[in-house]
Write an enzyme that holds these catalytic residues in place. Sequence first.
Site, short mmCIF file in Angstrom:
data_model
loop_
_atom_site.label_atom_id
_atom_site.label_comp_id
_atom_site.label_asym_id
_atom_site.label_seq_id
_atom_site.Cartn_x
_atom_site.Cartn_y
_atom_site.Cartn_z
N PRO A 132 0.84 -1.21 0.00
CA PRO A 132 0.00 0.00 0.00
C PRO A 132 0.87 1.26 0.00
CG PRO A 132 -0.68 -1.54 1.72
CD PRO A 132 0.62 -2.04 1.18
N GLU A 133 0.58 2.17 -0.89
CA GLU A 133 1.31 3.43 -0.94
C GLU A 133 0.46 4.54 -0.33
OE1 GLU A 133 3.64 4.54 -4.21
OE2 GLU A 133 4.14 2.51 -4.83
#
Length: 271
Positions: free
Chosen positions: A2-3
């Site tokens: 996840p960014e």
Amino acid sequence: MPELPEVEVTRLSFADRIAGAQIQAVRMGKPLRWPLGLAPEALVQRRIRAVRRRGKYLLLDMDEGLLLLHLGMSGSLTFARELPPAGVHDHFEMQTTRGTLRLNDPRRFGAVVYASSEQDPVAVKLLGKLGVEPLGDAFDLRLFQQGLKARSGPIKQVLLAGEVVVGVGNIYASEALFLAGIRPTTKASRISGPRVARLHAAVRDVLARAVAKGGSTLRDFSNAHGESGYFQLEAMVYGREGGPCHVCATTIKAIRQGQRSTFFCPVCQKP
Ligand SMILES: [Zn+2]
């Protein structure tokens, strides 16, 4: 992994609903990356005031202390009134008066850590070195320029390191560098003023668009797990090795930089 946009959309998906809730029970599964730092029972009866984000950390402010939550490589959060029984990859669960917050994390690089305040050494250790937020007002062009001038590493790795600006991960770094016309291997300190300005705008643009796109699919996202949580932005270069550049039709190249894949157009992106 996840960014920043995924973490921000996760925050948006439950922040309003959980604010004001009182914690009723906390259950831990297998160990995560770092220990919670206090007995789970000690959280019972505390109230959650707000959910903020700092870099890729979610900060759950309580009436006493805060929880720092990181999704690691494969974590995802769900917040709902009713949830099915916890599965083998659900390693943190907090039941509140407004619903249950659950962390699913098959690879267990995520974490939930308690800190008494943001000045608590454990919070300083995790948050203290983070650069400015790319989506906030603090992401000032002049500071960005100074930060890059002081760093001789390749620009892509300087962006990923998170010390100049926080939360620009592998996908969005590649995309922003394409938009700015900068080769990922270019030394950060050698990028000219006008090009730094283009990169500054590109970083904001690519992240803001991803958040907007994620926000528009919030309902699906709240049930998403891991990789499926990515917002399918129309990638210009990321993951497109061997394909034609959307601007000039040159073949997109892939290289390795610090064990991460980097994608770029050798014509549109100048060293
Ligand atoms: Zn091109």
